[in-house]
Design a protein around this motif. Structure first.
Motif, short mmCIF file in Angstrom:
data_model
loop_
_atom_site.label_atom_id
_atom_site.label_comp_id
_atom_site.label_asym_id
_atom_site.label_seq_id
_atom_site.Cartn_x
_atom_site.Cartn_y
_atom_site.Cartn_z
N LYS A 32 40.78 16.10 132.51
CA LYS A 32 39.93 15.43 131.53
C LYS A 32 40.67 14.28 130.86
O LYS A 32 40.08 13.22 130.60
CB LYS A 32 39.45 16.43 130.48
N ALA A 36 39.53 10.38 131.00
CA ALA A 36 39.25 9.66 129.77
C ALA A 36 40.04 8.36 129.69
O ALA A 36 39.50 7.30 129.36
CB ALA A 36 39.56 10.55 128.56
N CYS A 40 38.46 4.58 129.73
CA CYS A 40 38.43 4.04 128.36
C CYS A 40 38.12 2.55 128.37
O CYS A 40 38.72 1.78 129.12
CB CYS A 40 39.78 4.30 127.69
N MET A 45 31.89 4.26 129.83
CA MET A 45 31.80 4.79 128.47
C MET A 45 30.63 4.21 127.69
O MET A 45 30.38 4.62 126.56
CB MET A 45 33.10 4.50 127.70
N CYS A 65 37.44 5.89 124.66
CA CYS A 65 37.29 7.29 125.04
C CYS A 65 37.57 8.24 123.87
O CYS A 65 37.11 9.37 123.84
CB CYS A 65 38.22 7.64 126.20
N ASN A 67 40.06 9.86 123.20
CA ASN A 67 40.89 11.03 123.53
C ASN A 67 42.22 10.91 122.79
O ASN A 67 42.82 9.83 122.74
CB ASN A 67 41.12 11.09 125.04
#
Length: 397
Positions: A32, A36, A40, A45, A65, A67
């Motif tokens: 994940k 991400a 990004c 996105m 993202c 993250n």
């Protein structure tokens, strides 16, 4: 401004091959994070279209993202977090304390991140609050902001806790503020001994309860006797607790926090080159001093990605935690009480929420104000921009 080379560029170029070469061996959390970072600020996105109110120039901006492992997304998150923490600062000196795990335990932590990193927080915070409460030392209840870092400068695995601690605390009855000495908070050797005992006692309890997993070169540690033999050397060595000189003032505390709280394993600014020979980046060699401390390293692309993924935290794991006077819902009440004891004004309470500043960059053509004219969902592209109108109202050709 976008860096000339980013971690995302490396992941987009080499991520698919890395996943294929390590199929079945990458956790869902790592997959994940890779996805991400690769997506990004791309059309995957979603995003929005800005248009200049003056000249009509338009630009597309893709969403981040967000993250916590993404180097590009941590700046905004850090600014938001710091704005909230600014109200917590007290007009006292602040200390920086670091708790580090020895290599033998760090190896166990890498295979049991949630359990051992959680234990690191628990043992380090309890060590600080216990020694601080001892009348032989400070004799007060202190506050702590703790941040977990799991990397060294070369992205190797090096788990440690950074703590920011006000220089003093509340007396046991809560009736007065007890200040620490200007350049001394607590004795590091005493802290190290208690930290070692608390951590190892609870680590062995985790093993006895079957809450630790071992594989690869550590698989033999599942046996109780082998586990105890592995820990035998660290029972005798000194565990490193490092107290840095106190900060010069509250402003320097915030400056430090802005660099440390939302840091990831490597920032984009440290990347130098990415080509067929691998990834070249800057790092600090703490065994050197002066100008020699700044070094350059080149490692294979696979090794770079492997090292980066070493530091992916389990989903839901909190890497910033607060203890003592700064813990939970009682933080504001404790801070207000301390300010009263210190004779300083309480922070003003805003009657209405303040509208956030418009941080949208100005128009690159005329410097005008940009406004959002369209938003688009993930996996979609914006519609074509409208054709500009001539002054007469006829569409320009």
């Amino acid at each position: 401004m976008r860096a000339s080379l980013e971690v995302a560029d490396i992941f987009r170029a080499a991520g698919a091959a890395y996943r294929a070469g390590h199929a079945g061996r990458l956790s869902l959390d790592k997959l994940k994070v890779m996805s991400a970072i690769e997506h990004c600020r791309t059309a995957v996105m979603g995003g929005h279209v800005d248009s200049c109110e003056d000249c009509g120039h338009w630009r597309v901006s893709y969403n981040s993202c967000r993250n916590r492992h993404c180097p590009r997304c941590q700046g905004a998150a850090a600014r938001t977090w710091l704005a909230e923490r600014e109200a917590d600062l007290l007009p006292v000196g602040y200390f920086h304390v670091v708790f580090t795990l020895p290599a033998e335990v760090a190896d166990i932590a890498l295979q049991n991140k949630a359990a051992v990193y959680g234990l690191l927080f628990q043992a380090a915070s309890e060590t600080m609050t216990t020694i601080a409460a001892d009348p032989k030392h400070l004799g007060a209840r202190i506050g702590i902001t703790a941040v977990l870092h799991t990397w060294g400068s070369a992205m190797t695995h090096h788990p440690h806790i950074h703590m920011i601690v006000p220089g003093g605390g509340l007396s046991p009855d809560g009736g007065r503020w007890i200040s620490s000495r200007p350049a001394f908070l607590l004795p590091v050797r005493v802290l190290g001994k208690l930290f070692r005992r608390l951590f190892l006692t609870r680590l062995m309890a985790l093993h006895a309860a079957g809450r630790l997993a071992f594989f690869g070169g550590l698989a033999h540690l599942a046996d109780r006797r082998a586990f105890l033999r592995h820990l035998s050397p660290v029972r005798k060595k000194r565990w490193v607790v490092y107290a840095k000189p106190p900060f010069a003032g509250p402003e320097t505390v915030l400056a430090y926090l802005s660099r440390y709280t939302h840091r990831v394993a490597i920032s984009n600014s440290r990347l130098i080159r990415f080509d067929a020979s691998g990834v070249t980046f800057r790092y600090k060699d703490y065994r050197q001093s002066g100008a020699n401390r700044q070094q350059v390293m080149t490692i294979s692309t696979d090794e770079f990605i492997r090292r980066f993924l070493l530091h992916v935290l389990p989903m839901g794991f909190h890497r910033i935690r607060h203890y003592g006077l700064l813990a939970g819902a009682t933080r504001k009440a404790h801070l207000d009480h301390v300010r009263q004891l210190l004779g300083v004004a309480l922070p003003a309470t805003a009657d209405a929420p303040i509208e956030p500043d418009d941080v949208r960059p100005p128009c690159p053509c005329c410097g005008g104000h940009m406004v959002v004219i369209e938003t688009f969902e993930r996996q979609h592209q914006p519609r074509a921009p409208p054709v500009p109108m001539a002054p007469s109202g006829v569409q320009a050709l």
